[in-house]
Write a protein that holds these residues in place. Structure first.
Motif, PDB file in Angstrom:
ATOM      1  N   TYR A 182     -11.900   3.317  -0.123  1.00 30.51           N
ATOM      2  CA  TYR A 182     -10.603   2.721   0.196  1.00 30.51           C
ATOM      3  C   TYR A 182     -10.389   1.482  -0.654  1.00 30.51           C
ATOM      4  O   TYR A 182     -11.281   0.651  -0.779  1.00 30.51           O
ATOM      5  N   ASP A 184      -7.486  -1.656  -2.047  1.00 25.89           N
ATOM      6  CA  ASP A 184      -6.326  -2.433  -1.624  1.00 25.89           C
ATOM      7  C   ASP A 184      -5.224  -2.503  -2.689  1.00 25.89           C
ATOM      8  O   ASP A 184      -5.496  -2.772  -3.855  1.00 25.89           O
ATOM      9  N   GLY A 187      -2.151  -5.516  -0.127  1.00 29.18           N
ATOM     10  CA  GLY A 187      -2.514  -5.640   1.287  1.00 29.18           C
ATOM     11  C   GLY A 187      -2.583  -4.325   2.049  1.00 29.18           C
ATOM     12  O   GLY A 187      -2.861  -4.309   3.252  1.00 29.18           O
ATOM     13  N   LYS A 189      -4.445  -0.571   2.376  1.00 31.38           N
ATOM     14  CA  LYS A 189      -5.610   0.212   1.941  1.00 31.38           C
ATOM     15  C   LYS A 189      -5.202   1.650   1.631  1.00 31.38           C
ATOM     16  O   LYS A 189      -4.507   2.282   2.430  1.00 31.38           O
ATOM     17  N   HIS A 190      -5.639   2.128   0.473  1.00 33.31           N
ATOM     18  CA  HIS A 190      -5.370   3.516   0.098  1.00 33.31           C
ATOM     19  C   HIS A 190      -6.677   4.257  -0.143  1.00 33.31           C
ATOM     20  O   HIS A 190      -7.583   3.727  -0.782  1.00 33.31           O
ATOM     21  N   SER A 212       4.334   1.906   0.546  1.00 35.37           N
ATOM     22  CA  SER A 212       3.354   1.303  -0.348  1.00 35.37           C
ATOM     23  C   SER A 212       3.053   2.255  -1.507  1.00 35.37           C
ATOM     24  O   SER A 212       2.901   1.819  -2.657  1.00 35.37           O
TER      25      SER A 212
END
Ligand code: THG
Length: 369
Positions: A182, A184, A187, A189-190, A212
């Motif tokens: 994961y 950032d 801000g 999380k992907h 996002s």
């Protein structure tokens, strides 16, 4: 060739990136998991050259996720695939043939192990969710099965590493092939995996926060100029040269994993329990009667809209051509074909009618490169 447009509707789902790729000049779509999948941005040869040299951002939201969560999730996932997942680890991706009771292929997804009791099956073009729900109900498994909101952005090509470092920092370069973690962005999380449907290297961002993800999509183009970033999509030429197979094109539910060269993902001789195991044991014992091989043709042009009969010099049908393209690397037409036994000799001479002309070619092994 006359060109047609595609009629959009709710049934043919758009993606969160559709309006962006349309501004950027997408010129062809295909339909994949009932969703738009871009198929071209102008010339696929130009895109192929660019993909091998620089970096592309792809809208591959059509690679849908089937989420299996709950106490029996590991049992259900293993029941569906012939690949041994008993030693699988959280944070890893696994390329897994999905097999029905007869031993034939249903799909060839990437499976992500998110937790001991949570998995994503990142599917090719068939309705795995109904297969999973049917099995869960028949076996009375304690699982929850959904298609979550996940819309993948793939970043592919040799410069994908530098572009992704610029967004997520040096740490992203530590991801191992088929690992995920994961990262950032502003801000949020992907989940990002080092994977993708090309052999040029790259990443896939499994976007769950749509807004996002859209900002990330735009950001990649804003900061990617120094890497000559361009929009792209899975490239027919690159994937055929690289030997990446396509469910529905190269193989389907009439073929088994041995016929498709998936032997390394089939485990028959241990404790694992999957649906088509008994029938695949029989296939292994009796041997297969057809298999996928490559063909190289003395031709400069091809476009397939179905399969094409392949004949030998005596006009016996020896198999069918299932995918093909002009390969700039070989400077001829190459293709993936299901070849009948006993015509499996490398360099066997074959004929096919391509665009109204009889073309000659030769059988070869896969992958081409
Ligand atoms: N990424 C994700 N989902 C997907 C695809 C993808 N779903 C649809 C489709 N692609 C599934 N098919 C494949 C086929 C090949 C690979 C991945 C998905 C692939 N194969 C590698 C190879 O052949 O070298 C690695 C296989 C291995 O583990 O050895 O990457 O692209 N998310």
């Amino acid at each position: 060739m006359k060109q047609y447009s595609i009629a959009k509707s709710r049934r043919l789902r758009s993606t969160p990136y559709t309006s962006r790729i349309e501004k950027q000049g997408v010129t062809a779509y295909t339909v994949y998991n009932h969703m738009l999948l871009p198929a071209a941005f102008g010339s696929i040869e130009d895109s192929y050259e660019h993909l091998k040299k620089d970096v592309q951002v792809w809208d591959v939201a059509a690679e849908r996720q089937v989420e299996i969560q709950g106490k029996d999730s590991a049992k259900l996932v293993q029941l569906m695939t012939c690949r041994d997942l008993s030693k699988s680890k959280i944070g890893r991706c696994y390329y897994c043939p999905i097999i029905d009771v007869s031993g034939n292929l249903v799909n060839d997804p990437v499976i992500l192990k998110l937790a001991e009791d949570k998995w994503w099956i990142s599917i090719a073009d068939s309705d795995v969710i109904f297969f999973a729900k049917g099995l869960a109900s028949g076996y009375k498994f304690d699982v929850k099965i959904i298609e979550p909101v996940v819309d993948i952005i793939a970043v592919q090509g040799p410069k994908s590493f530098d572009l992704m470092e610029k967004v997520f920092g040096k740490i992203i370069k530590e991801l191992k092939f088929f690992g995920f973690s994961y990262f950032d962005f502003e801000g949020v999380k992907h989940l990002i995996a080092r994977s993708g449907w090309s052999k040029q290297g790259g990443f896939e961002v499994y976007v769950q926060d749509t807004q996002s993800g859209q900002r990330l999509y735009d950001h990649l183009f804003e900061i990617g100029k120094e890497f000559n970033v361009k929009p792209g999509c899975p490239n027919l030429i690159e994937r055929i040269e690289s030997g990446l197979l396509s469910y529905g094109n190269d193989f389907d539910n009439n073929d088994n994993p041995f016929e498709c060269g998936f032997d390394q993902y089939v485990s028959l001789d241990n404790e694992i329990n999957f649906l088509g195991k008994e029938n695949l044991k029989k296939v292994k014992l009796n041997g297969i009667k057809k298999k996928l091989m490559g063909i190289k043709f003395e031709a400069k042009e091809v476009s397939l809209s179905g399969s094409l009969d392949l004949k030998d010099e005596n006009n016996n049908i020896i198999g069918e051509l299932r995918s093909a393209c002009y390969s700039p690397h070989f400077e001829k037409v190459i293709g993936i074909a299901m070849i009948k036994k006993p015509y499996w000799e490398v360099s066997l001479s074959v004929k096919a009618e391509i665009n109204g002309n009889i073309c000659t070619g030769n059988v070869c092994d896969l992958p081409f490169i």
